[in-house]
Motif scaffolding. Structure first.
Motif, PDB file in Angstrom:
ATOM      1  N   LEU A 375       1.049  -0.841  -0.121  1.00 50.66           N
ATOM      2  CA  LEU A 375       0.076  -0.231  -0.126  1.00 50.66           C
ATOM      3  C   LEU A 375       0.301   1.560   0.462  1.00 50.66           C
ATOM      4  CD1 LEU A 375      -2.596  -0.975   2.886  1.00 50.66           C
ATOM      5  CD2 LEU A 375      -2.925  -0.649  -0.384  1.00 50.66           C
ATOM      6  N   PRO A 376       0.252   2.431  -0.822  1.00 51.67           N
ATOM      7  CA  PRO A 376       1.483   4.077  -0.565  1.00 51.67           C
ATOM      8  C   PRO A 376       1.041   4.200   0.360  1.00 51.67           C
ATOM      9  CG  PRO A 376      -0.925   3.856  -1.894  1.00 51.67           C
ATOM     10  CD  PRO A 376      -0.256   2.483  -1.148  1.00 51.67           C
ATOM     11  N   ALA A 377       2.571   4.496   1.213  1.00 53.28           N
ATOM     12  CA  ALA A 377       2.618   5.461   1.866  1.00 53.28           C
ATOM     13  C   ALA A 377       2.910   7.411   1.701  1.00 53.28           C
ATOM     14  CB  ALA A 377       3.709   5.098   3.208  1.00 53.28           C
ATOM     15  N   ASP A 378       2.741   7.828   2.799  1.00 53.12           N
ATOM     16  CA  ASP A 378       3.139   9.380   2.532  1.00 53.12           C
ATOM     17  C   ASP A 378       4.113   9.549   2.865  1.00 53.12           C
ATOM     18  OD1 ASP A 378       2.394  12.383   1.393  1.00 53.12           O
ATOM     19  OD2 ASP A 378       1.376  12.773   3.440  1.00 53.12           O
ATOM     20  N   SER A 379       4.992   9.723   1.408  1.00 49.69           N
ATOM     21  CA  SER A 379       6.761  10.051   2.305  1.00 49.69           C
ATOM     22  C   SER A 379       6.965   9.550   0.561  1.00 49.69           C
ATOM     23  CB  SER A 379       7.252   8.714   2.928  1.00 49.69           C
ATOM     24  OG  SER A 379       8.506   8.767   2.674  1.00 49.69           O
ATOM     25  N   HIS A 380       8.353  10.449  -0.241  1.00 52.50           N
ATOM     26  CA  HIS A 380       8.503  10.805  -1.131  1.00 52.50           C
ATOM     27  C   HIS A 380      10.177  10.388  -1.146  1.00 52.50           C
ATOM     28  CE1 HIS A 380      10.218  13.967   1.816  1.00 52.50           C
ATOM     29  NE2 HIS A 380      11.639  13.912   1.135  1.00 52.50           N
ATOM     30  N   ILE A 381      10.555   9.188   0.451  1.00 57.54           N
ATOM     31  CA  ILE A 381      11.668   8.493   0.332  1.00 57.54           C
ATOM     32  C   ILE A 381      11.326   7.114  -0.407  1.00 57.54           C
ATOM     33  CG2 ILE A 381      13.310   7.534   1.483  1.00 57.54           C
ATOM     34  CD1 ILE A 381      13.694  10.480   2.042  1.00 57.54           C
ATOM     35  N   PRO A 382      12.218   6.504  -1.322  1.00 56.43           N
ATOM     36  CA  PRO A 382      11.649   5.261  -1.768  1.00 56.43           C
ATOM     37  C   PRO A 382      11.613   4.148  -0.344  1.00 56.43           C
ATOM     38  CG  PRO A 382      13.736   6.805  -2.822  1.00 56.43           C
ATOM     39  CD  PRO A 382      13.521   6.934  -1.819  1.00 56.43           C
ATOM     40  N   GLU A 383      12.569   4.444   0.564  1.00 58.94           N
ATOM     41  CA  GLU A 383      12.271   3.120   1.135  1.00 58.94           C
ATOM     42  C   GLU A 383      10.804   3.245   1.836  1.00 58.94           C
ATOM     43  OE1 GLU A 383      16.664   3.779   0.566  1.00 58.94           O
ATOM     44  OE2 GLU A 383      15.270   4.764   0.859  1.00 58.94           O
ATOM     45  N   HIS A 384      10.351   4.298   2.113  1.00 62.51           N
ATOM     46  CA  HIS A 384      10.007   4.747   3.007  1.00 62.51           C
ATOM     47  C   HIS A 384       8.157   5.068   2.419  1.00 62.51           C
ATOM     48  CE1 HIS A 384      12.445   6.071   6.219  1.00 62.51           C
ATOM     49  NE2 HIS A 384      12.416   4.389   6.252  1.00 62.51           N
ATOM     50  N   SER A 385       8.349   5.154   1.226  1.00 57.73           N
ATOM     51  CA  SER A 385       6.516   4.872   0.089  1.00 57.73           C
ATOM     52  C   SER A 385       6.045   3.146   0.402  1.00 57.73           C
ATOM     53  CB  SER A 385       7.514   5.586  -1.516  1.00 57.73           C
ATOM     54  OG  SER A 385       8.039   4.514  -2.164  1.00 57.73           O
ATOM     55  N   PHE A 386       6.571   3.071   0.669  1.00 54.54           N
ATOM     56  CA  PHE A 386       4.832   1.899   0.686  1.00 54.54           C
ATOM     57  C   PHE A 386       5.017   0.891   2.148  1.00 54.54           C
ATOM     58  CE2 PHE A 386       8.994   0.167  -0.400  1.00 54.54           C
ATOM     59  CZ  PHE A 386       8.889  -1.293   0.280  1.00 54.54           C
ATOM     60  N   ILE A 387       3.911   0.443   2.126  1.00 55.38           N
ATOM     61  CA  ILE A 387       4.000  -0.262   4.219  1.00 55.38           C
ATOM     62  C   ILE A 387       3.410  -1.920   3.263  1.00 55.38           C
ATOM     63  CG2 ILE A 387       3.401   1.224   5.219  1.00 55.38           C
ATOM     64  CD1 ILE A 387       0.898   0.529   4.911  1.00 55.38           C
ATOM     65  N   ARG A 406       8.949   4.839 -10.674  1.00 51.10           N
ATOM     66  CA  ARG A 406       9.585   4.685  -9.869  1.00 51.10           C
ATOM     67  C   ARG A 406       9.931   3.241 -10.512  1.00 51.10           C
ATOM     68  NH1 ARG A 406      10.648   8.414  -8.249  1.00 51.10           N
ATOM     69  NH2 ARG A 406      10.534   9.470  -5.958  1.00 51.10           N
ATOM     70  N   PRO A 407      11.498   2.704  -9.350  1.00 52.19           N
ATOM     71  CA  PRO A 407      11.093   1.293 -10.541  1.00 52.19           C
ATOM     72  C   PRO A 407      10.946   0.308  -9.776  1.00 52.19           C
ATOM     73  CG  PRO A 407      12.920   2.194  -8.668  1.00 52.19           C
ATOM     74  CD  PRO A 407      12.473   2.647  -8.789  1.00 52.19           C
ATOM     75  N   LEU A 408      10.469  -1.095 -10.513  1.00 55.42           N
ATOM     76  CA  LEU A 408      10.101  -2.228 -10.572  1.00 55.42           C
ATOM     77  C   LEU A 408      10.605  -2.978  -9.114  1.00 55.42           C
ATOM     78  CD1 LEU A 408       6.837  -4.197 -10.613  1.00 55.42           C
ATOM     79  CD2 LEU A 408       8.467  -5.593 -12.824  1.00 55.42           C
ATOM     80  N   TYR A 409      12.161  -2.928  -9.454  1.00 52.36           N
ATOM     81  CA  TYR A 409      12.418  -3.868  -7.668  1.00 52.36           C
ATOM     82  C   TYR A 409      13.425  -2.590  -7.064  1.00 52.36           C
ATOM     83  CZ  TYR A 409      11.574  -7.726 -11.602  1.00 52.36           C
ATOM     84  OH  TYR A 409      10.767  -8.485 -13.250  1.00 52.36           O
ATOM     85  N   LEU A 410      12.909  -2.994  -6.513  1.00 54.19           N
ATOM     86  CA  LEU A 410      13.792  -1.774  -5.336  1.00 54.19           C
ATOM     87  C   LEU A 410      14.413  -2.495  -4.188  1.00 54.19           C
ATOM     88  CD1 LEU A 410      13.641   1.212  -4.591  1.00 54.19           C
ATOM     89  CD2 LEU A 410      12.639   0.845  -2.888  1.00 54.19           C
ATOM     90  N   PHE A 411      15.918  -2.230  -4.096  1.00 50.55           N
ATOM     91  CA  PHE A 411      17.208  -3.050  -3.203  1.00 50.55           C
ATOM     92  C   PHE A 411      17.450  -1.707  -2.376  1.00 50.55           C
ATOM     93  CE2 PHE A 411      18.338  -3.785  -7.562  1.00 50.55           C
ATOM     94  CZ  PHE A 411      19.141  -3.084  -7.985  1.00 50.55           C
TER      95      PHE A 411
END
Length: 492
Positions: A375-387, A406-411
């Motif tokens: 689910l989307p989260a209210d943050s522009h930081i890539p690591e914090h943009s989802f929950i 945004r990329p499909l794969y985030l690491f």
């Protein structure tokens, strides 16, 4: 109400309900208070007897209380838990009479007309109440009178029993505040010299009505018995359970499913009447040898459609060991949620229903909590943009609201050997030699100062979308404050 019998009402007041509830589970020796933030200050919400003896009182600032009593112990108040506890006491009080109602946030009212003799009389009944509350660790003040108003006044201002008959004799020496008046009216009456109920009852009624309105004399008449006042008992919450006793034992799955279908129809009718939906169902099957088998079904969404629920029950019922036969079936909705009636449209979307049923079927195998969605989260930081949330207890979102893709794969960031603020023409990543074909950027992202994230301590990041001639589409970023290049994602 019994014909020809004088009405008798008991009022139970728990002046320390909140603190008594906490102290039942927490042993504290000495002054103890519960605090609650009120008017931008932490204030005393409830206190025990030792704290009251130190001069503390409700509404006092907690800082002032600590100054008066350095050894004071405290805990945060929970008004909702206090109200739930009062509801438990209300249900327990039905042992004395069926008519038990709530009296504000710290009291109960009981219509004991015709039931006192079952406990040996009024005095014996009140003594039994005090003894049980004392053993439970609850401080209570009790009043008994012919009216609800008289019992309320006695419980709070002069604990005792008013003889049946003339309530004015029992109440005349009590202050006018005992008539359940607001503070403004009570102060105004005292300034007029009308400090006692007896004095107020003897005063001319017309001037009082013109100045204070009809509410003042209504409270007086209710307390004295000239005007009726009902006691409305709270009904117990609906119990969503149905049962079927079979004349002959059954053992085939088809017979069990047929019985489940009949039970579901009855249960869903109850749920529909209350506009509720089942989230957790428990089927109990009693065998002829008195052994019980249970099947639990947890639903991804609240439901009251018998046919949809029946198909979801089939797998669990198929694993039941019927033994020598089943002679009783009991179905209970152990978890329910609100499911209001919705407008039916000619355009219906069955995809969501099919997805919910799929989540339910998978949940019976691996557990609903293990089926998750992003689910989307209210943050522009890539690591914090989802929950990550359990799919059964969350609703899908329409998507992320972002200006840049945004990329499909985030690491986690992986360093590469490169210098300068612009993407390198050639670089090695994961043992691959890559050549930059096209780069788009930069997109500057600043760290969120309110989050203590160690990975962002290096400061700003300039993100670039890099398309390599080898076909890789990577997400790179450069850290200006601590020069370095990293790869953090890959586009599809």
């Amino acid at each position: 109400m019994f014909d020809g019998m004088q009405r008798r009402v008991v009022s139970l007041w728990f002046p320390r309900l909140a603190s008594d509830r906490v102290l039942r589970r927490r042993l504290v020796n000495g002054p103890f208070v519960l605090t609650l933030k009120q008017q931008n200050a932490n204030r005393i919400y409830c206190l025990n007897a030792q704290a009251a003896e130190q001069g503390l009182h409700q509404g006092m600032s907690y800082a002032d209380a600590r100054a008066f009593c350095p050894a004071l112990q405290s805990c945060t108040a929970d008004p909702q838990a206090d109200m739930r506890f009062l509801h438990i006491l209300r249900r327990w009080a039905t042992r004395y009479c069926p008519w038990v109602g709530m009296e504000g946030e710290d009291g109960l009212v009981l219509d004991v007309t015709g039931s006192a003799h079952l406990f040996g009389g009024e005095e014996a009944m009140l003594a039994d109440m005090r003894g049980r509350f004392a053993r439970a660790g609850l401080w209570v003040q009790i009043g008994l009178g012919d009216t609800r108003g008289a019992a309320w006044a006695l419980a709070r201002y002069n604990e005792g029993v008013a003889a049946s008959g003339n309530m004015l004799t029992a109440l005349k020496s009590l202050p006018v505040a005992a008539l359940r008046l607001d503070e403004k009216t009570s102060v105004a009456l005292q300034r007029m010299g009308l400090r006692k109920i007896g004095t107020l009852a003897a005063a001319p009624r017309a001037p009082l009505t013109r100045r204070f309105g009809p509410g003042l004399l209504l409270r007086l008449d209710q307390a004295l018995g000239a005007q009726p006042e009902a006691i409305t008992p709270l009904s117990d919450p609906p119990h969503y359970a149905v049962r079927m006793t079979l004349p002959d034992s059954i053992g085939l799955l088809s017979d069990v499913m047929a019985g489940t279908e009949r039970l579901l129809a009855q249960l869903c009718t109850k749920l529909k009447a209350q506009e509720m939906g089942a989230r957790k169902l428990c089927m109990t099957l009693r065998r002829v040898d008195q052994d019980c088998q249970q099947v639990e079904l947890r639903l991804a969404r609240p439901l009251r459609d018998p046919q949809r629920i029946l198909s979801l029950f089939e797998r669990g019922l198929g694993e039941i060991d019927a033994g020598f036969g089943i002679d009783q079936m009991r179905l209970e909705a152990t978890g329910v949620e609100a499911l209001p009636v919705q407008q039916i449209s000619h355009v219906s979307d069955h995809s969501k229903s099919r997805l919910d049923d799929l989540i339910t079927r998978l949940g019976t195998r691996v557990g609903l909590e293990n089926i998750q969605r992003f689910l989307p989260a209210d943050s522009h930081i890539p690591e914090h943009s989802f929950i990550i949330a359990a799919a059964a207890y969350s609703n899908p979102s329409s998507g992320w609201s972002i200006l840049n893709p945004r990329p499909l794969y985030l690491f986690p960031p992986e360093p590469i050997a490169a210098t300068g603020p612009h993407p390198p023409a050639r670089f090695r990543w994961r043992r691959m030699s890559l050549t930059t074909g096209h780069a788009t950027g930069p997109e500057r992202i600043a760290p969120e100062w309110w989050h203590q994230d160690e990975s962002w301590r290096s400061g700003l990041r300039d993100y670039w979308r890099v398309e390599t001639t080898q076909g890789r589409r990577l997400w790179l970023f450069y850290t200006p404050q601590n020069p370095g290049w990293f790869v953090q994602g890959e586009f599809a």
